[in-house]
Scaffold this active site. Structure first.
Site: not given
Length: 865
Positions: A344, A541
């Site tokens: 990520d 997020e």
């Protein structure tokens, strides 16, 4: 941890009833390793099973995408001819804003990505042709390399091709979970693949397969359900739809799918993004693993590794980005995954001992493509040196590149023309799937209350529409929409979208609809019904984490309750539509409503909500909760009927049902579920975590405005003496980069409207802790202070501390709270818990500001002097 399984230590543990999730057939059980293949079907799609037996070990997955045996010989030939630099180039994934097409040729990147809010030329309104032009440029640049291996482009298309101006945006996953319709998920995934093809990308960073255990997590809406049975079936169909039901090759209508985030991202303690998942191995296998069994069985070719850690009394894998057991032992060996693993965004930098530009641990663990958005040049240099020194074995590099080439061959990229000449390229109709999205909205919404069968309304109704989200497509679409956090959008940014208000107007006729957002100067009794559209505002997020705050929306969004108070109890029925990314404690709002609808985040087709509210040719409400709905403000985690939710998972009324909600308790525990006041604090007080943490807001001050200029949601503010922009310290856009120009004094600070009793942090020997990258050391005296309503304050001279930090590298600074108290800070009334001031040139990025109990005793805390 060794690659041995820790099952022996945990087999005696019993899963909670909610963890006994569905397993599809065929599936082998017994002492041997279980095997999972294609699921049973219903209506032509994966069946959501009623229950599945508990697995004793990680299963072997039989993928429907077998590939072509001839590919392996071709891969060996290509690999044999590649240099080390070319191999590392294939493993490196930079962000489009940080490279040029010439860099693709020079460094031989295997892939590129664009983050949320990153567009060709930085143009939010970039056309499909603009996207294709850049895609062509990258492809052509890769064909000019010695190896001529085509580059691929990955994009976060998580609810449609949501980065692209004018594209239809579908409901977020939480809504699709409420539809309980795997076929719908397949259809939406197919449509999303077409949208991606229209703009020239090859690779979708989707689906998210998190099984969410704590709704305080800011990514809750990215999970289909708290129920692994739903996630399992949906994972299969999402991949099947994205990859065009691939068997040997992904077809011209498909793109590469990504099962993410492996593993346990939805199970962190407190719902903290990128936090610690304390699950046992059995819980990981039977809860958090389920979506991957479906996705990999459908042939998912890539898996994105998760930011979270995996640690408990038995297991200590730490950040799974650095876990060889997770990446190689479980995923590649036990589960038999032969595609590629991708990290990520700067995820390697969170592994102990690593930075964003250097992480042999992650590569040795099994990472094949490393997402290194900005520090790619240093990463390439470091990785080549680490291979040459033997720190990273060449065999591991060869394995990574073999997997990359395998996926590219299966995706047909070696033989495909440039992006602008492929199927659906530039097609406007490929971006628009309005009817499918409208259907998805209808299936997603859940009717929770319907006193006296208020809904559906007559087609001849005259209605008053109120609420901040009635005419706000940005609010109804949520995060990951055009921008990363979904903020900064107006209705003009959705030229093909329809707000909920517009849908109601188009259905009833504009003359029969009056809109008054704040419900001022209107009389409800003059209407047949009031429709209030309220709820959360966009987040993604990190920013969306609630932390230790309660789930009470009346405290988070008090303007919504104020609107309802103006229209309820006036003799006219009130229909409330909740737009948001998770179940919330909304007893006050439900009490003031005759009918209550959870619309989740429906995307750009607000007409779908109007279809349900007003009687017409559609079937009415069919949605059922895929998450439990809390009865009280601190009722989290909540995943089991035995926990007595207000509405159980699976609850949802049809039009002819009224429900039996009654008058709900409106007890409020206040703003938090724990901590604060006297006594001894036990939890971190978060002040700034990627964004302001309520009640604190960030400001800059200078002679231009000592009263403070609030730093906007885009992370920017500017005076002549000081300016601030967003930057990266730990993760994408998590920091405020402050630049003092040297023309005068200035300060950056975080402040709440009123003072807060923080004596508990003094009692706990807490420290003010923050992460910082110093870009330019301070020229003059620089102080850190905390204020108890100015001029009450405590101040710390941090000049030498900042000057002693390495330039350009992240550091963590700790300052004892009691040092500030000794210098005059009244801990009973703190309104500014963090402030940095200087009057000379200085530049630094500040992130993750918090007060941490017991940290005042840490060996690296700075001395009070």
């Amino acid at each position: 941890m060794h690659w041995r399984s820790t099952l022996a230590a945990v087999l005696g543990l019993t899963l909670a009833a909610s963890a006994t999730a569905a397993v599809a057939a065929p599936e082998a059980h017994g002492p041997k390793q279980p095997v999972i293949g294609q699921p049973r079907t219903e209506h032509g799609c994966a069946r959501i099973e009623k229950s599945l037996p508990t697995l004793k070990d990680w299963p072997k997955i039989e993928s429907q995408l077998k590939g072509d045996r001839r590919d392996e010989a071709r891969i060996k030939a290509i690999l044999k001819d590649m240099t080390l630099a070319e191999k590392v180039g294939q493993m490196t994934q930079p962000e489009i804003a940080a490279i040029t097409p010439q860099d693709v040729t020079t460094y031989g990147f295997g892939s590129v990505l664009n983050g949320g809010g990153s567009w060709p030329g930085g143009n939010k309104k970039a056309t499909p042709q603009d996207w294709l032009k850049l895609a062509d440029a990258y492809w052509e640049a890769s064909k000019q390399t010695r190896t001529k291996i085509p580059v691929i482009w990955g994009i976060d298309a998580v609810h449609g091709n949501n980065n692209v101006y004018g594209a239809t945006v579908f409901p977020h996953n939480i809504g699709l979970g409420a539809a309980h319709d795997p076929c719908l998920v397949r259809d939406i995934s197919e449509a999303t693949a077409e949208q991606i093809r229209a703009t020239g990308q090859d690779w979708a960073f989707a689906p998210t397969l998190a099984v969410v255990r704590d709704d305080r997590w800011g990514r809750t809406y990215e999970g289909f359900s708290e129920d692994p049975r739903i996630t399992r079936a949906y994972g299969f169909e999402a991949v099947k739809g994205l990859q065009d039901n691939a068997r040997k090759r992904i077809g011209e209508d498909g793109v590469i799918a990504t099962a993410k985030h492996f593993i346990g991202d939805g199970g962190t303690t407190g719902g903290k993004d990128q936090g610690v998942n304390p699950s046992t191995e059995q819980e990981m296998i039977n809860i958090h693993g389920q979506g991957y069994y479906g996705a990999l069985a459908a042939g998912a070719q890539t898996v994105m590794i998760s930011f979270n850690s995996w640690t408990n009394d038995v297991i200590n894998e730490g950040k799974v980005h650095g876990s060889k057991y997770v990446q190689t032992g479980i995923l590649k060996e036990k589960m038999g995954f032969d595609g590629l693993l991708v990290s990520d965004w700067n995820g390697i930098g969170q592994v102990t001992g690593c930075t964003n530009a250097s992480c042999p641990q992650a590569i040795n663990a099994g990472m094949d493509i490393i997402m290194v958005p900005n520090d790619w040049k240093a990463f390439i240099t470091n990785t080549i040196a680490q291979v040459e020194s033997g720190e990273i074995p060449m065999a591991r590099i060869d394995d990574a590149v073999t997997r990359i080439l395998r996926v590219k061959l299966r995706a047909g990229t070696f033989d495909a023309p440039k992006p602008s000449q492929r199927e659906h390229a530039g097609e406007q109709e490929a971006l628009l799937h309005k009817e499918l999205a409208r259907k998805a909205v209808r299936e997603s919404a859940v009717l929770l209350k319907n006193n006296e069968r208020v809904l559906p309304l007559s087609k001849r109704s005259k209605v008053l529409v109120v609420g901040k989200s009635a005419d706000n497509i940005g609010n109804q679409s949520g995060g990951w929409t055009l921008s990363w956090q979904g903020t900064g959008n107006t209705n003009a940014d959705f030229p093909n979208g329809t707000s909920i208000l517009k849908g109601i107007q188009d259905t009833l006729g504009a003359a029969n609809v009056t809109f008054a957002e704040t419900a001022d100067n209107v009389e409800p009794k003059n209407f047949d019904a009031v429709i209030a559209v309220i709820g959360e505002t966009p987040y993604a997020e990190g920013v969306g984490d609630i932390g230790k705050r309660t789930l009470e929306t009346a405290r988070l969004y008090p303007q919504d309750l104020a609107v309802l108070d103006k229209v309820s109890g006036k003799g006219t029925p009130v229909v409330t539509v909740y737009v948001g990314g998770r179940p919330m404690y909304m007893n006050k709002e439900i009490n003031r409503s005759d009918a209550f609808v959870a619309a989740w985040l429906p995307g750009t087709e607000g007409q779908g909500i109007a279809d349900l509210l007003i009687r017409g040719r559609h079937n009415g409400f069919t949605g059922k909760l895929s998450y439990s709905w809390p009865r009280s403000a601190c009722q989290t985690p909540l995943n089991d009927p035995s926990q007595d939710p207000l509405f159980k998972r699976g609850y949802g009324l049809r039009d002819w049902q009224t429900g039996n909600v009654g008058k709900l308790d409106e007890t409020s525990p206040g703003g938090t579920c724990s901590g604060g006041g006297g006594g001894t604090a036990t939890e971190d007080l978060e002040i700034f975590n990627r964004t302001d943490v309520a009640p604190y807001k960030s400001y800059i001050g200078s002679p231009e405005n000592w009263g403070g200029t609030e730093i906007g949601p885009d992370g920017q503010a500017s005076h002549a003496e000081i300016n601030v922009v967003q930057s990266d310290v730990n993760v994408q856009q998590d920091a405020l980069k402050a630049t003092w120009t040297g023309t005068g004094p200035g300060q950056v600070y975080l402040q709440s409207p009123a003072g807060t009793d923080l004596r508990g942090y003094g009692n706990a020997n807490a420290a003010i802790v923050f992460d910082v990258i110093v870009h330019q050391a301070p020229a003059n005296r620089t102080v850190i202070s905390a204020h108890c309503v100015y001029p009450c304050l405590g101040e710390f001279d941090a000049t030498n501390a900042f000057r002693g930090l390495p330039i350009g590298q992240k550091s963590t600074v700790k300052l004892s709270v009691n040092c500030f108290a000794d210098k005059g800070l009244d801990l009973e009334n703190v309104n500014t818990p963090f402030l940095v001031y200087t009057d000379g040139a200085f530049q630094a990025s500040f992130a993750n500001v918090r007060w941490v109990p017991k940290a005042g005793a840490d060996p690296d805390v700075l001395p009070c002097t």
